[in-house]
Each structure stands twice: as C-alpha cells, then as structure tokens.
Design a protein around this motif. Sequence first.
Motif, PDB file in Angstrom:
ATOM      1  N   ALA A   1       0.644   4.225  -2.859  1.00 21.10           N
ATOM      2  CA  ALA A   1       0.453   5.648  -2.529  1.00 21.10           C
ATOM      3  C   ALA A   1       1.566   6.498  -3.152  1.00 21.10           C
ATOM      4  O   ALA A   1       1.294   7.583  -3.671  1.00 21.10           O
ATOM      5  CB  ALA A   1       0.410   5.829  -1.015  1.00 21.10           C
ATOM      6  N   LYS A   2       2.800   6.015  -3.134  1.00 21.52           N
ATOM      7  CA  LYS A   2       3.911   6.759  -3.738  1.00 21.52           C
ATOM      8  C   LYS A   2       3.746   6.875  -5.258  1.00 21.52           C
ATOM      9  O   LYS A   2       4.296   7.772  -5.870  1.00 21.52           O
ATOM     10  CB  LYS A   2       5.241   6.074  -3.423  1.00 21.52           C
ATOM     11  CG  LYS A   2       5.633   6.203  -1.979  1.00 21.52           C
ATOM     12  CD  LYS A   2       6.896   5.432  -1.685  1.00 21.52           C
ATOM     13  CE  LYS A   2       7.110   5.423  -0.193  1.00 21.52           C
ATOM     14  NZ  LYS A   2       8.468   5.425   0.225  1.00 21.52           N
TER      15      LYS A   2
ATOM     16  N   ILE B   1      -4.893   6.161  -5.232  1.00 18.50           N
ATOM     17  CA  ILE B   1      -5.714   6.577  -4.097  1.00 18.50           C
ATOM     18  C   ILE B   1      -6.568   5.393  -3.664  1.00 18.50           C
ATOM     19  O   ILE B   1      -7.260   4.772  -4.484  1.00 18.50           O
ATOM     20  CB  ILE B   1      -6.645   7.757  -4.486  1.00 18.50           C
ATOM     21  CG1 ILE B   1      -5.832   8.920  -5.067  1.00 18.50           C
ATOM     22  CG2 ILE B   1      -7.495   8.188  -3.297  1.00 18.50           C
ATOM     23  CD1 ILE B   1      -4.891   9.576  -4.107  1.00 18.50           C
ATOM     24  N   GLN B   2      -6.539   5.111  -2.364  1.00 20.10           N
ATOM     25  CA  GLN B   2      -7.313   3.994  -1.839  1.00 20.10           C
ATOM     26  C   GLN B   2      -8.795   4.351  -1.796  1.00 20.10           C
ATOM     27  O   GLN B   2      -9.181   5.450  -1.380  1.00 20.10           O
ATOM     28  CB  GLN B   2      -6.818   3.634  -0.443  1.00 20.10           C
ATOM     29  CG  GLN B   2      -7.380   2.338   0.083  1.00 20.10           C
ATOM     30  CD  GLN B   2      -6.706   1.932   1.391  1.00 20.10           C
ATOM     31  OE1 GLN B   2      -6.308   2.772   2.189  1.00 20.10           O
ATOM     32  NE2 GLN B   2      -6.592   0.635   1.599  1.00 20.10           N
TER      33      GLN B   2
ATOM     34  N   TRP C   1      -7.545   0.349  -5.262  1.00 16.47           N
ATOM     35  CA  TRP C   1      -6.757   1.574  -5.389  1.00 16.47           C
ATOM     36  C   TRP C   1      -6.935   2.103  -6.795  1.00 16.47           C
ATOM     37  O   TRP C   1      -6.949   1.328  -7.758  1.00 16.47           O
ATOM     38  CB  TRP C   1      -5.282   1.266  -5.133  1.00 16.47           C
ATOM     39  CG  TRP C   1      -4.988   0.951  -3.705  1.00 16.47           C
ATOM     40  CD1 TRP C   1      -5.307  -0.191  -3.023  1.00 16.47           C
ATOM     41  CD2 TRP C   1      -4.323   1.785  -2.776  1.00 16.47           C
ATOM     42  NE1 TRP C   1      -4.877  -0.116  -1.736  1.00 16.47           N
ATOM     43  CE2 TRP C   1      -4.263   1.087  -1.555  1.00 16.47           C
ATOM     44  CE3 TRP C   1      -3.761   3.053  -2.864  1.00 16.47           C
ATOM     45  CZ2 TRP C   1      -3.661   1.633  -0.421  1.00 16.47           C
ATOM     46  CZ3 TRP C   1      -3.154   3.585  -1.743  1.00 16.47           C
ATOM     47  CH2 TRP C   1      -3.116   2.882  -0.535  1.00 16.47           C
TER      48      TRP C   1
ATOM     49  N   SER D   1       0.918   7.493  -6.649  1.00 16.53           N
ATOM     50  CA  SER D   1      -0.273   8.340  -6.810  1.00 16.53           C
ATOM     51  C   SER D   1      -1.570   7.563  -6.963  1.00 16.53           C
ATOM     52  O   SER D   1      -2.547   8.084  -7.504  1.00 16.53           O
ATOM     53  CB  SER D   1      -0.097   9.322  -7.973  1.00 16.53           C
ATOM     54  OG  SER D   1       1.007  10.160  -7.733  1.00 16.53           O
TER      55      SER D   1
ATOM     56  N   LYS E   1       0.821  -1.213   0.000  1.00 17.07           N
ATOM     57  CA  LYS E   1       0.000   0.000   0.000  1.00 17.07           C
ATOM     58  C   LYS E   1       0.856   1.264   0.000  1.00 17.07           C
ATOM     59  O   LYS E   1       0.496   2.264  -0.614  1.00 17.07           O
ATOM     60  CB  LYS E   1      -0.948  -0.006   1.198  1.00 17.07           C
ATOM     61  CG  LYS E   1      -1.978  -1.098   1.113  1.00 17.07           C
ATOM     62  CD  LYS E   1      -2.851  -1.163   2.342  1.00 17.07           C
ATOM     63  CE  LYS E   1      -3.851  -2.306   2.204  1.00 17.07           C
ATOM     64  NZ  LYS E   1      -4.770  -2.361   3.325  1.00 17.07           N
TER      65      LYS E   1
END
Length: 130
Positions: A67-68, A72-73, A81, A70, A63
């Motif tokens: 996120a790194k 979005i969860q 995601w 870009s 996760k």
Amino acid sequence: MQTDLTQLRPGNIIVVYPRENQEGILSILEIQQSSVLCKMLIPRKGYLFRIQFDEINPLKLNKGWLAKASFIQDPQDPDNWFYTNKSDQYQFTTSSGSFNQALQKRIIYVHELQNVFFQLTGKELTITIS
C-alpha cells in the motif's frame, strides 16, 4: 537474517537493529567498501548515518508495504495487488510472491520488489512513508 549485499543498490529500503537494539527503517544512499551510508526514514526521518554490513536486514514485504508503494488491492481477489501508471499496469500476487507473473524467484522483501520494478520500468518505485 542478513541481506545479500549484491542485491542492494541505492534507494533500497532496509531495516537495521543497531547497537542499542532500536529498529530503524532506512533508505540506502551509498554502498561503500566496508559500510553503507543511509538516510533514516523511521523513526528519525532524514537522519544520516553509516552502518556496517552486518547491521543490514531485509524488510519483509507485506500488505502495508504494498500500500505504501501505491499498489491497490483487488477487491475481488485480495491476493492480487495492482500498480498502475500512465501507460502500464503491474500485478503482484501475495501468495506466490510473483510480480507480473515473472518466472523468477519469489519476492519476499521490499528491496526485491523495488529492484524488479526498476528492472521492468527503468524507474524507481516510490514508497510513501509517513
């Protein structure tokens, strides 16, 4: 676990455990006949050096790496995601390791996500490492 070198290309992010057992997160610059030229991302950003094939290891996708990149969860379903650009939206499902419901092998490593993203979009997946 060593990485299948045929799956690697410039821009892929990998991890190495070099001679002094110090972990490093690297971006591949060039794959040569007997070694790989890389740029260090962590811990000494920008440092260039050459590594041997047997020092290359895949970087497990999690996760934090999504996120790194870009993604979005989904607040309604934390297993999903999403990556959205100006015209398209892409989905990665963590439980199945599938990207856009592609019927290919399960994506487990960061470089695999980078490669599938490039195949789908023709663009590099930007991963922000601070």
